[in-house]
Design a protein around this motif. Structure first.
Motif, mmCIF file in Angstrom:
data_model
loop_
_atom_site.group_PDB
_atom_site.id
_atom_site.type_symbol
_atom_site.label_atom_id
_atom_site.label_comp_id
_atom_site.label_asym_id
_atom_site.label_seq_id
_atom_site.Cartn_x
_atom_site.Cartn_y
_atom_site.Cartn_z
ATOM 1 N N ASP A 235 -14.017 38.265 -15.746
ATOM 2 C CA ASP A 235 -12.986 39.314 -15.752
ATOM 3 C C ASP A 235 -13.259 40.315 -16.861
ATOM 4 N N GLY A 236 -13.634 39.800 -18.032
ATOM 5 C CA GLY A 236 -13.887 40.666 -19.169
ATOM 6 C C GLY A 236 -15.035 41.626 -18.927
ATOM 7 N N VAL A 237 -16.114 41.145 -18.323
ATOM 8 C CA VAL A 237 -17.265 42.012 -18.050
ATOM 9 C C VAL A 237 -16.873 43.135 -17.098
ATOM 10 N N VAL A 238 -16.181 42.792 -16.013
ATOM 11 C CA VAL A 238 -15.750 43.828 -15.057
ATOM 12 C C VAL A 238 -14.845 44.838 -15.745
ATOM 13 N N ASN A 239 -13.898 44.343 -16.525
ATOM 14 C CA ASN A 239 -12.970 45.252 -17.201
ATOM 15 C C ASN A 239 -13.671 46.131 -18.219
ATOM 16 N N LEU A 240 -14.594 45.568 -18.988
ATOM 17 C CA LEU A 240 -15.281 46.363 -19.992
ATOM 18 C C LEU A 240 -16.154 47.437 -19.341
ATOM 19 N N ILE A 241 -16.754 47.108 -18.200
ATOM 20 C CA ILE A 241 -17.514 48.119 -17.451
ATOM 21 C C ILE A 241 -16.587 49.227 -16.971
ATOM 22 N N ASP A 242 -15.432 48.850 -16.425
ATOM 23 C CA ASP A 242 -14.489 49.853 -15.919
ATOM 24 C C ASP A 242 -13.924 50.710 -17.044
ATOM 25 N N ILE A 243 -13.630 50.096 -18.194
ATOM 26 C CA ILE A 243 -13.130 50.854 -19.344
ATOM 27 C C ILE A 243 -14.171 51.881 -19.782
ATOM 28 N N THR A 244 -15.422 51.447 -19.865
ATOM 29 C CA THR A 244 -16.493 52.329 -20.326
ATOM 30 C C THR A 244 -16.753 53.462 -19.341
ATOM 31 N N HIS A 245 -16.669 53.150 -18.050
ATOM 32 C CA HIS A 245 -16.925 54.155 -17.015
ATOM 33 C C HIS A 245 -15.679 54.933 -16.619
ATOM 34 N N LYS A 246 -14.511 54.577 -17.196
ATOM 35 C CA LYS A 246 -13.235 55.185 -16.793
ATOM 36 C C LYS A 246 -13.014 55.025 -15.298
ATOM 37 N N ASN A 247 -13.319 53.853 -14.809
ATOM 38 C CA ASN A 247 -13.214 53.566 -13.383
ATOM 39 C C ASN A 247 -11.919 52.819 -13.099
ATOM 40 N N GLN A 248 -11.041 53.402 -12.314
ATOM 41 C CA GLN A 248 -9.764 52.774 -11.982
ATOM 42 C C GLN A 248 -9.926 51.965 -10.700
ATOM 43 N N ARG A 249 -10.569 50.822 -10.847
ATOM 44 C CA ARG A 249 -10.860 49.962 -9.699
ATOM 45 C C ARG A 249 -9.555 49.511 -9.031
ATOM 46 N N GLY A 250 -9.492 49.676 -7.732
ATOM 47 C CA GLY A 250 -8.297 49.272 -7.001
ATOM 48 C C GLY A 250 -7.155 50.256 -7.068
ATOM 49 N N GLY A 251 -7.399 51.434 -7.628
ATOM 50 C CA GLY A 251 -6.341 52.432 -7.716
ATOM 51 C C GLY A 251 -5.218 51.971 -8.633
ATOM 52 N N ASN A 252 -4.007 52.453 -8.351
ATOM 53 C CA ASN A 252 -2.868 52.101 -9.192
ATOM 54 C C ASN A 252 -2.460 50.640 -9.046
ATOM 55 N N ASN A 253 -2.880 49.995 -7.967
ATOM 56 C CA ASN A 253 -2.539 48.587 -7.755
ATOM 57 C C ASN A 253 -3.480 47.646 -8.497
ATOM 58 N N GLY A 254 -4.661 48.144 -8.872
ATOM 59 C CA GLY A 254 -5.598 47.344 -9.631
ATOM 60 C C GLY A 254 -6.340 46.312 -8.807
ATOM 61 N N TRP A 255 -6.996 45.387 -9.465
ATOM 62 C CA TRP A 255 -7.754 44.336 -8.799
ATOM 63 C C TRP A 255 -7.360 42.971 -9.382
ATOM 64 N N ARG A 256 -7.400 41.953 -8.547
ATOM 65 C CA ARG A 256 -6.969 40.619 -8.956
ATOM 66 C C ARG A 256 -8.073 39.903 -9.713
ATOM 67 N N SER A 257 -7.678 39.117 -10.685
ATOM 68 C CA SER A 257 -8.606 38.336 -11.494
ATOM 69 C C SER A 257 -9.542 37.508 -10.632
ATOM 70 N N LEU A 258 -10.740 37.265 -11.138
ATOM 71 C CA LEU A 258 -11.714 36.416 -10.453
ATOM 72 C C LEU A 258 -11.410 34.932 -10.630
ATOM 73 N N CYS A 259 -10.452 34.591 -11.474
ATOM 74 C CA CYS A 259 -10.033 33.196 -11.637
ATOM 75 C C CYS A 259 -9.126 32.813 -10.469
ATOM 76 N N LYS A 260 -9.470 31.779 -9.753
ATOM 77 C CA LYS A 260 -8.779 31.430 -8.516
ATOM 78 C C LYS A 260 -7.292 31.195 -8.708
ATOM 79 N N SER A 261 -6.912 30.571 -9.821
ATOM 80 C CA SER A 261 -5.504 30.232 -10.037
ATOM 81 C C SER A 261 -4.710 31.363 -10.675
ATOM 82 N N SER A 262 -5.353 32.482 -10.968
ATOM 83 C CA SER A 262 -4.689 33.568 -11.674
ATOM 84 C C SER A 262 -4.011 34.538 -10.714
#
Length: 491
Positions: A235-262
């Motif tokens: 999750d951290g790697v994806v988020n840090l990439i998106d923060i650096t690229h200013k990429n709003q993955r999933g739009g305003n709804n965002g994207w769900r964690s890669l942890c199955k129980s999260s």
């Protein structure tokens, strides 16, 4: 301003609860060469420049100088291989969790990058970072008494023990039982070089970004309690990439964690339901509030102190909450006379800043601590009394507690310390000092305050003796004691 010097990987035996991923607190701050410029505008000019992930995303290899002590030259290739493996693992682990969750299409824009790994170029000069493998005996002198490895910002440089936990090094430079520990230490410190913060309880408040972080209880290698990378690290790697690229993955709804129980969702590095305010103190009693929207910095405000009409912590101050987070905690409130009150919640800490007309009237921190097996609660309030900088701090532990009140400036101050049991105080001493003993230090969380309760109280002042000249008459001292006692038991 550089806000911390060494990040240490603590031995797991001294750690408490696990925590999720987090970006370093200055990840979106300008690099030192850019500090004179604005932190707003095109934030891609600033985001990630202090760390190595950005250069990787821009297609450049990480230039590493590997240094080792007391090892034959022919073993250099083995140590370099471990460094390359550790950098790669941060990307490979993320790709593995994406494919395991069958979400290749959702992350198709970064999956090829992740599966290529992080390129490393080993150099003798012009390095981006130095990684030195040392004997375990040297770690204490280089990193600190409780550290098992560390990352130094100056350089930057990483120290990792090649034979951790005092295990004997055989003819081969690696040994199965110690190699995993060494590699986990290396993963952790390389995580810092990419931009990730510590997640163990003794350090996470100090170096984690207030908003670029998660809240899931899963383990992470940045907590130092696991020997391998996890879904939280992915999750951290994806988020840090998106923060650096200013990429709003999933739009305003965002994207769900890669942890199955999260059930956590992220938008440009921010977990939905947290924020949007990041509160920090600066020099000269100035407090700063950064406002984020969908993970992007939108407003950056400085609030200088209101020295002549500050808000007293002893007065009743009703608030109307305007905005709450998903846990029903206040984020924004309004005072009875138009004051604007900002809140920030970070792990076991919460911050409150009362402002009006561009000035700060009062700042407050509440923090839960664990020290020597005890659970402590610390509350600190910074304000101005009688046109003088003042600090009121309580530390409660079980049925007992202590309060320190300091009011002072220019070498003279009023100081009061009161110890309490369940119902009343049982020890009081106080007075005021002149230049001979020095003014007390008003410690503020330039980044969120450190986890040591004893050090927070101990930095206020040494005990004043009975010979110190009193500046309060008996009526004034009695009134102050009453106000402090009432404040202590009402909070």
């Amino acid at each position: 301003m550089r806000i911390f010097f060494i990040l240490s990987c603590l031995l797991s035996s001294v750690l408490l609860w696990a925590a999720p991923w987090g970006a370093l607190s200055d990840y979106d701050s300008p690099s030192q060469s850019e500090n004179s410029g604005s932190s707003l505008g095109d934030s891609s000019d600033n985001v990630g420049r202090r760390y190595l992930l950005r250069s990787v995303l821009e297609g450049r290899p990480v230039k590493v100088y590997v240094e080792f002590r007391n090892e034959p030259e022919e073993n250099l290739s083995l140590w370099r291989e471990r460094v390359q493996d550790a950098y790669n693992e941060w990307f490979f682990n993320t790709a593995k969790h994406i494919r395991s969750a069958k979400r290749e299409r959702e992350f198709g824009d970064i999956l090829p990058l992740l599966e290529r790994g992080i390129p490393v170029e080993f150099v003798e000069e012009g390095e981006d970072i130095t990684i030195e493998f040392v004997d375990w005996q040297d770690v204490v002198s280089l990193c600190g008494d409780t550290a098992s490895a560390c990352y130094l910002f100056d350089g930057p440089k990483i120290y990792v023990p090649k034979n951790p936990r005092r295990q004997r090094v055989t003819k081969s430079p690696f040994r199965a039982s110690s190699e995993k520990i060494m590699f986990a230490n290396l993963l952790h410190e390389i995580g810092h070089s990419l931009g990730f913060s510590d997640q163990y309880s003794l350090a996470r408040d100090s170096n984690t970004h207030p908003l670029y972080r998660g809240e899931n209880p899963d383990n992470t290698v940045m907590n130092s309690r696991t020997l391998s990378l996890t879904c939280d690290d992915a999750d951290g790697v994806v988020n840090l990439i998106d923060i650096t690229h200013k990429n709003q993955r999933g739009g305003n709804n965002g994207w769900r964690s890669l942890c199955k129980s999260s059930t956590a969702y992220y938008v440009n590095g921010m977990q939905l339901g947290t924020g949007p305010y990041a509160i920090r103190s600066k020099e000269d009693d100035v407090w700063n509030v950064k406002t984020y929207q969908n993970g992007v910095l939108k407003e950056d405000q400085d609030f200088a102190p209101c020295t002549d009409s500050s808000l007293s912590p002893f007065m009743s101050f009703p608030e109307t909450v305007i905005h709450r987070d998903k846990l029903n905690r206040p984020l924004l409130a309004q005072g009875p006379n138009g004051e604007k009150i900002y809140y920030m919640h970070l792990y076991d800490s919460s911050f409150r800043l009362v402002t009006k007309d561009g000035k700060n009237l009062l700042a407050e921190e509440r923090k839960k601590l664990a020290e020597k097996g005890k659970t402590l609660t610390r509350r600190s309030v910074w304000f101005y009394a009688n046109n003088r900088e003042s600090l009121l701090r309580s530390v409660k532990y079980g049925s007992k507690g202590v309060v320190h009140y300091v009011e002072g400036k220019n070498g003279e101050f009023v100081y009061l310390e009161m110890h309490f049991n369940k119902k009343n105080h049982f020890e009081v001493w106080g007075g005021s000092d002149v230049a001979s003993a020095g003014a007390p230090k008003f410690t503020r969380p330039v980044v969120p305050a450190s986890a040591s309760a004893s050090s927070g109280a101990g930095r206020l002042s040494g005990k004043l003796t009975q010979q110190v000249e009193k500046k309060l008459n008996s009526a004034q001292q009695h009134q102050l004691m009453q106000e402090v006692e009432r404040w202590y038991f009402n909070n």
